[in-house]
Design a protein around this motif. Structure first.
Motif, PDB file in Angstrom:
ATOM      1  N   MET A   1       0.856  -1.190   0.000  1.00 32.13           N
ATOM      2  CA  MET A   1       0.000   0.000   0.000  1.00 32.13           C
ATOM      3  C   MET A   1       0.886   1.232   0.000  1.00 32.13           C
ATOM      4  O   MET A   1       1.854   1.307   0.728  1.00 32.13           O
ATOM      5  CB  MET A   1      -0.921  -0.008   1.230  1.00 32.13           C
ATOM      6  CG  MET A   1      -1.878   1.166   1.280  1.00 32.13           C
ATOM      7  SD  MET A   1      -2.954   1.092   2.738  1.00 32.13           S
ATOM      8  CE  MET A   1      -3.980  -0.291   2.277  1.00 32.13           C
ATOM      9  N   SER A   2       0.540   2.214  -0.788  1.00 35.09           N
ATOM     10  CA  SER A   2       1.315   3.448  -0.831  1.00 35.09           C
ATOM     11  C   SER A   2       0.912   4.346   0.320  1.00 35.09           C
ATOM     12  O   SER A   2      -0.073   4.094   1.009  1.00 35.09           O
ATOM     13  CB  SER A   2       1.067   4.167  -2.166  1.00 35.09           C
ATOM     14  OG  SER A   2      -0.311   4.473  -2.293  1.00 35.09           O
ATOM     15  N   ASN A   3       1.680   5.402   0.488  1.00 33.30           N
ATOM     16  CA  ASN A   3       1.403   6.388   1.537  1.00 33.30           C
ATOM     17  C   ASN A   3       1.436   5.780   2.935  1.00 33.30           C
ATOM     18  O   ASN A   3       0.692   6.203   3.818  1.00 33.30           O
ATOM     19  CB  ASN A   3       0.043   7.063   1.319  1.00 33.30           C
ATOM     20  CG  ASN A   3      -0.036   7.797  -0.004  1.00 33.30           C
ATOM     21  OD1 ASN A   3       0.961   8.377  -0.459  1.00 33.30           O
ATOM     22  ND2 ASN A   3      -1.191   7.752  -0.641  1.00 33.30           N
ATOM     23  N   GLU A   4       2.266   4.793   3.133  1.00 34.53           N
ATOM     24  CA  GLU A   4       2.355   4.177   4.446  1.00 34.53           C
ATOM     25  C   GLU A   4       3.249   5.010   5.361  1.00 34.53           C
ATOM     26  O   GLU A   4       4.261   5.543   4.938  1.00 34.53           O
ATOM     27  CB  GLU A   4       2.932   2.758   4.343  1.00 34.53           C
ATOM     28  CG  GLU A   4       2.026   1.786   3.627  1.00 34.53           C
ATOM     29  CD  GLU A   4       2.641   0.408   3.556  1.00 34.53           C
ATOM     30  OE1 GLU A   4       3.754   0.237   4.093  1.00 34.53           O
ATOM     31  OE2 GLU A   4       2.018  -0.494   2.986  1.00 34.53           O
ATOM     32  N   ILE A   5       2.831   5.092   6.617  1.00 37.57           N
ATOM     33  CA  ILE A   5       3.666   5.721   7.638  1.00 37.57           C
ATOM     34  C   ILE A   5       3.689   4.820   8.860  1.00 37.57           C
ATOM     35  O   ILE A   5       2.825   3.948   9.030  1.00 37.57           O
ATOM     36  CB  ILE A   5       3.179   7.139   8.023  1.00 37.57           C
ATOM     37  CG1 ILE A   5       1.804   7.078   8.680  1.00 37.57           C
ATOM     38  CG2 ILE A   5       3.194   8.084   6.850  1.00 37.57           C
ATOM     39  CD1 ILE A   5       1.381   8.407   9.248  1.00 37.57           C
ATOM     40  N   GLU A   6       4.679   5.063   9.676  1.00 34.64           N
ATOM     41  CA  GLU A   6       4.879   4.242  10.861  1.00 34.64           C
ATOM     42  C   GLU A   6       4.743   5.132  12.097  1.00 34.64           C
ATOM     43  O   GLU A   6       5.344   6.211  12.157  1.00 34.64           O
ATOM     44  CB  GLU A   6       6.270   3.612  10.810  1.00 34.64           C
ATOM     45  CG  GLU A   6       6.542   2.588  11.886  1.00 34.64           C
ATOM     46  CD  GLU A   6       7.829   1.816  11.594  1.00 34.64           C
ATOM     47  OE1 GLU A   6       8.207   0.985  12.441  1.00 34.64           O
ATOM     48  OE2 GLU A   6       8.443   2.056  10.538  1.00 34.64           O
ATOM     49  N   LEU A   7       3.946   4.684  13.060  1.00 35.02           N
ATOM     50  CA  LEU A   7       3.769   5.399  14.322  1.00 35.02           C
ATOM     51  C   LEU A   7       4.458   4.616  15.425  1.00 35.02           C
ATOM     52  O   LEU A   7       4.244   3.403  15.560  1.00 35.02           O
ATOM     53  CB  LEU A   7       2.288   5.571  14.661  1.00 35.02           C
ATOM     54  CG  LEU A   7       1.421   6.323  13.649  1.00 35.02           C
ATOM     55  CD1 LEU A   7      -0.024   6.398  14.146  1.00 35.02           C
ATOM     56  CD2 LEU A   7       1.959   7.722  13.395  1.00 35.02           C
ATOM     57  N   VAL A   8       5.276   5.297  16.211  1.00 34.80           N
ATOM     58  CA  VAL A   8       5.985   4.657  17.312  1.00 34.80           C
ATOM     59  C   VAL A   8       5.851   5.541  18.548  1.00 34.80           C
ATOM     60  O   VAL A   8       6.054   6.757  18.474  1.00 34.80           O
ATOM     61  CB  VAL A   8       7.477   4.454  16.976  1.00 34.80           C
ATOM     62  CG1 VAL A   8       8.181   3.740  18.134  1.00 34.80           C
ATOM     63  CG2 VAL A   8       7.643   3.663  15.694  1.00 34.80           C
ATOM     64  N   SER A   9       5.502   4.937  19.688  1.00 33.76           N
ATOM     65  CA  SER A   9       5.374   5.681  20.940  1.00 33.76           C
ATOM     66  C   SER A   9       6.129   4.964  22.038  1.00 33.76           C
ATOM     67  O   SER A   9       6.130   3.728  22.101  1.00 33.76           O
ATOM     68  CB  SER A   9       3.904   5.837  21.338  1.00 33.76           C
ATOM     69  OG  SER A   9       3.795   6.453  22.604  1.00 33.76           O
ATOM     70  N   ASP A  10       6.787   5.742  22.896  1.00 30.98           N
ATOM     71  CA  ASP A  10       7.490   5.165  24.050  1.00 30.98           C
ATOM     72  C   ASP A  10       6.873   5.604  25.371  1.00 30.98           C
ATOM     73  O   ASP A  10       7.468   5.434  26.430  1.00 30.98           O
ATOM     74  CB  ASP A  10       8.968   5.542  24.015  1.00 30.98           C
ATOM     75  CG  ASP A  10       9.189   7.042  24.162  1.00 30.98           C
ATOM     76  OD1 ASP A  10       8.205   7.806  24.088  1.00 30.98           O
ATOM     77  OD2 ASP A  10      10.345   7.461  24.368  1.00 30.98           O
ATOM     78  N   GLY A  11       5.672   6.154  25.318  1.00 24.82           N
ATOM     79  CA  GLY A  11       4.996   6.609  26.534  1.00 24.82           C
ATOM     80  C   GLY A  11       5.226   8.066  26.850  1.00 24.82           C
ATOM     81  O   GLY A  11       4.448   8.678  27.584  1.00 24.82           O
ATOM     82  N   GLY A  13       6.509  10.251  24.096  1.00 24.68           N
ATOM     83  CA  GLY A  13       6.362  10.971  22.843  1.00 24.68           C
ATOM     84  C   GLY A  13       5.849  10.062  21.742  1.00 24.68           C
ATOM     85  O   GLY A  13       5.713   8.845  21.914  1.00 24.68           O
ATOM     86  N   LEU A  14       5.557  10.664  20.602  1.00 26.57           N
ATOM     87  CA  LEU A  14       5.064   9.936  19.423  1.00 26.57           C
ATOM     88  C   LEU A  14       5.936  10.313  18.241  1.00 26.57           C
ATOM     89  O   LEU A  14       6.181  11.492  17.989  1.00 26.57           O
ATOM     90  CB  LEU A  14       3.607  10.306  19.139  1.00 26.57           C
ATOM     91  CG  LEU A  14       3.021   9.757  17.832  1.00 26.57           C
ATOM     92  CD1 LEU A  14       2.864   8.232  17.931  1.00 26.57           C
ATOM     93  CD2 LEU A  14       1.676  10.424  17.530  1.00 26.57           C
ATOM     94  N   SER A  15       6.413   9.294  17.518  1.00 24.39           N
ATOM     95  CA  SER A  15       7.194   9.521  16.299  1.00 24.39           C
ATOM     96  C   SER A  15       6.369   9.127  15.088  1.00 24.39           C
ATOM     97  O   SER A  15       5.679   8.089  15.099  1.00 24.39           O
ATOM     98  CB  SER A  15       8.495   8.710  16.330  1.00 24.39           C
ATOM     99  OG  SER A  15       9.398   9.263  17.263  1.00 24.39           O
ATOM    100  N   VAL A  16       6.441   9.935  14.057  1.00 27.18           N
ATOM    101  CA  VAL A  16       5.762   9.676  12.788  1.00 27.18           C
ATOM    102  C   VAL A  16       6.848   9.530  11.727  1.00 27.18           C
ATOM    103  O   VAL A  16       7.616  10.460  11.484  1.00 27.18           O
ATOM    104  CB  VAL A  16       4.797  10.816  12.421  1.00 27.18           C
ATOM    105  CG1 VAL A  16       4.047  10.490  11.137  1.00 27.18           C
ATOM    106  CG2 VAL A  16       3.829  11.087  13.560  1.00 27.18           C
ATOM    107  N   ILE A  17       6.915   8.362  11.088  1.00 23.07           N
ATOM    108  CA  ILE A  17       8.005   8.052  10.164  1.00 23.07           C
ATOM    109  C   ILE A  17       7.430   7.660   8.815  1.00 23.07           C
ATOM    110  O   ILE A  17       6.466   6.890   8.730  1.00 23.07           O
ATOM    111  CB  ILE A  17       8.881   6.909  10.715  1.00 23.07           C
ATOM    112  CG1 ILE A  17       9.450   7.309  12.081  1.00 23.07           C
ATOM    113  CG2 ILE A  17      10.003   6.558   9.745  1.00 23.07           C
ATOM    114  CD1 ILE A  17      10.095   6.171  12.820  1.00 23.07           C
ATOM    115  N   GLY A  18       8.030   8.155   7.776  1.00 19.25           N
ATOM    116  CA  GLY A  18       7.603   7.819   6.422  1.00 19.25           C
ATOM    117  C   GLY A  18       8.184   8.804   5.431  1.00 19.25           C
ATOM    118  O   GLY A  18       9.110   9.565   5.753  1.00 19.25           O
ATOM    119  N   ALA A  19       7.645   8.795   4.225  1.00 21.84           N
ATOM    120  CA  ALA A  19       8.078   9.770   3.232  1.00 21.84           C
ATOM    121  C   ALA A  19       7.736  11.175   3.741  1.00 21.84           C
ATOM    122  O   ALA A  19       6.689  11.369   4.373  1.00 21.84           O
ATOM    123  CB  ALA A  19       7.399   9.498   1.898  1.00 21.84           C
TER     124      ALA A  19
END
Length: 455
Positions: A1-11, A13-19
């Motif tokens: 699927m295109s336009n995929e992003i990855e969300l990661v949280s450590d409690g 903060g929140l990281s948004v990763i992708g293009a």
């Protein structure tokens, strides 16, 4: 699927990763575009271990991705909840993850079935990302402390130089060493063994200085607690306010430097022993929380003491109309400074907002109590004065004697006239009695004389 992003949280903060474009679109659609964020600088991951990131399992196309980190707020926490971030099997502790995508014809981000593959690569890359997120959180805290020191208008170097104690004087040198190491890190992208060797011995000096400053706050609270006379309390609280502010500034600076060392230390572990990265990250996180708890307990004790001072001042406001308001004002200033400090360090125990509200309400109520007490005192004084004057002047007020509705004479005058009339009547009665007796005696004497002549 295109336009995929990855969300990661450590409690934290929140990281948004992708293009880059996808990251920006998600930030906008999730309402995070107005939340302060930091670039994760993912390309730094490839520089560690001298293997192009292979030891961390970093994906080859990582340079094509970008990442944004935001502190967990109401908005970012909603994104975490909405997309149901989950723990990754065999992944780092406390790190939760989700893959989402946005089909072109649907205006919603959809959660993608979890897979073992992430945009970053393997689980070591996810551990490295968790470390970078922790570093961003600490850097965010460090910036908040800088702003705090600016706002309270304290020149910390001047405070340290003015101290004769060697513990505080050593802080100036430590400050310079850590700032230099952070600057080199930003330029090089990693912490070399040489850079780390300059920094690793500074932790003891910082911890000793921080403990010293905390003890000074405890000593101030002890001194205020032992004061009994309200005048002494007002004076001691006023003198404590600038001292508390200075020691809070010292503690804030030491905490900032400890976070700086942790940022450098995580980079060093990431470079030298990536397999130990996750456990080391969690250990530093626990140690940091322990420091916050210690500072929180000390400052909470000061808040409790200020609360007690306000209550004692309110209870004696009538007897101490000058010292009581002064004690309340100084306590207000100390408490406000402490609450501001706690907020900047992120000391939130679940009742921080309640504490702030309680303090603001307490001082409003304190002012109201002072006003009401003063009003009641004035009214009581007025009633006492009026009653006394009334009793003293009542005899001189005009009264209606004859009942025609028109005041005739003062009570005293009427009473005097009545008393005079009574005395006059009594005198007249006495005189009449004596006159009658005299007349009778005279008559008896005349009768006796006439009888004697006839004989």
């Amino acid at each position: 699927m295109s336009n995929e992003i990855e969300l990661v949280s450590d409690g934290d903060g929140l990281s948004v990763i992708g293009a880059p474009a996808d990251v920006e679109r998600f930030m906008l659609s999730a309402g995070l575009d107005k939340v302060p964020s930091r670039d994760l600088d993912l390309q730094r991951l490839r520089s560690f271990s001298g293997t192009g990131g292979a030891a961390l399992g970093v994906a080859a196309d990582i340079a094509q991705n970008s990442g944004r980190w935001v502190k967990l707020t109401e908005e970012s926490a909603k994104a975490v909840k909405d997309f149901g971030l989950m723990a990754v099997k065999d992944g780092p502790a406390n790190v939760r993850h989700a893959m989402i995508g946005k089909p072109g014809d649907i205006q919603q981000w959809l959660k993608i079935e979890q897979t073992a593959t992430t945009l970053l690569g393997g689980p070591f890359a996810l551990a490295a990302l968790g470390t970078m997120m922790q570093q961003r959180a600490m850097q965010e805290q460090m910036d908040a402390i800088v702003e705090y020191l600016k706002e309270i208008d304290e020149k910390l170097d001047d405070i340290l130089r003015a101290q004769k104690d060697a513990v505080l004087a050593d802080m100036i040198g430590v400050d310079l060493v850590i700032e230099e190491a952070l600057t080199v890190r930003d330029q090089v992208g990693r912490v070399s063994e040489i850079t780390w060797s300059k920094v690793q011995a500074t932790g003891l000096t910082i911890a000793r200085t921080q403990a010293y400053a905390i003890r000074q706050l405890d000593a101030i609270a002890d001194k205020l607690e032992k004061k009994a006379d309200l005048g002494d309390i007002a004076k001691a609280t006023k003198e404590a306010e600038p001292r508390v502010r200075e020691w809070l500034a010292v503690i804030a600076r030491t905490f900032q430097l400890q976070d700086g060392i942790s940022v450098l230390e995580l980079d060093r572990v990431l470079d030298a022993s990536p397999e130990d990265l996750d456990s080391h990250r969690l250990g530093l996180r626990t140690s940091r929380q322990n420091r916050l708890d210690l500072i929180g307990r000390s400052t909470a004790r000061l808040l409790t003491q200020m609360d007690a001072t306000v209550q004692r001042a309110n209870a004696k406001v009538l007897l101490n109309p000058f010292d009581a308001p002064a004690a309340v004002k100084s306590s207000n200033q100390v408490a406000t400074g402490v609450l501001d400090f706690r907020g900047r360090l992120g000391i939130e125990s679940g009742h921080e907002a309640k504490d702030a509200k309680r303090w603001s309400q307490a001082f409003v109520e304190a002012g109201e109590k002072v006003r009401v007490s003063a009003t009641e005192g004035a009214a009581a004084a007025a009633r006492f004065s009026t009653s006394t004057v009334d009793r003293a002047t009542e005899a001189f007020r005009a009264v209606d004697i004859d009942g025609d509705g028109i005041p005739d004479k003062p009570r005293a005058a009427a009473a005097a006239e009545e008393a005079g009339a009574a005395l006059k009547g009594a005198a007249a009665g006495v005189a009449g009695a004596f006159g009658t007796l005299f007349a009778r005696n005279q008559a008896d004497s005349a009768t006796d004389g006439a009888t004697a002549d006839e004989s």
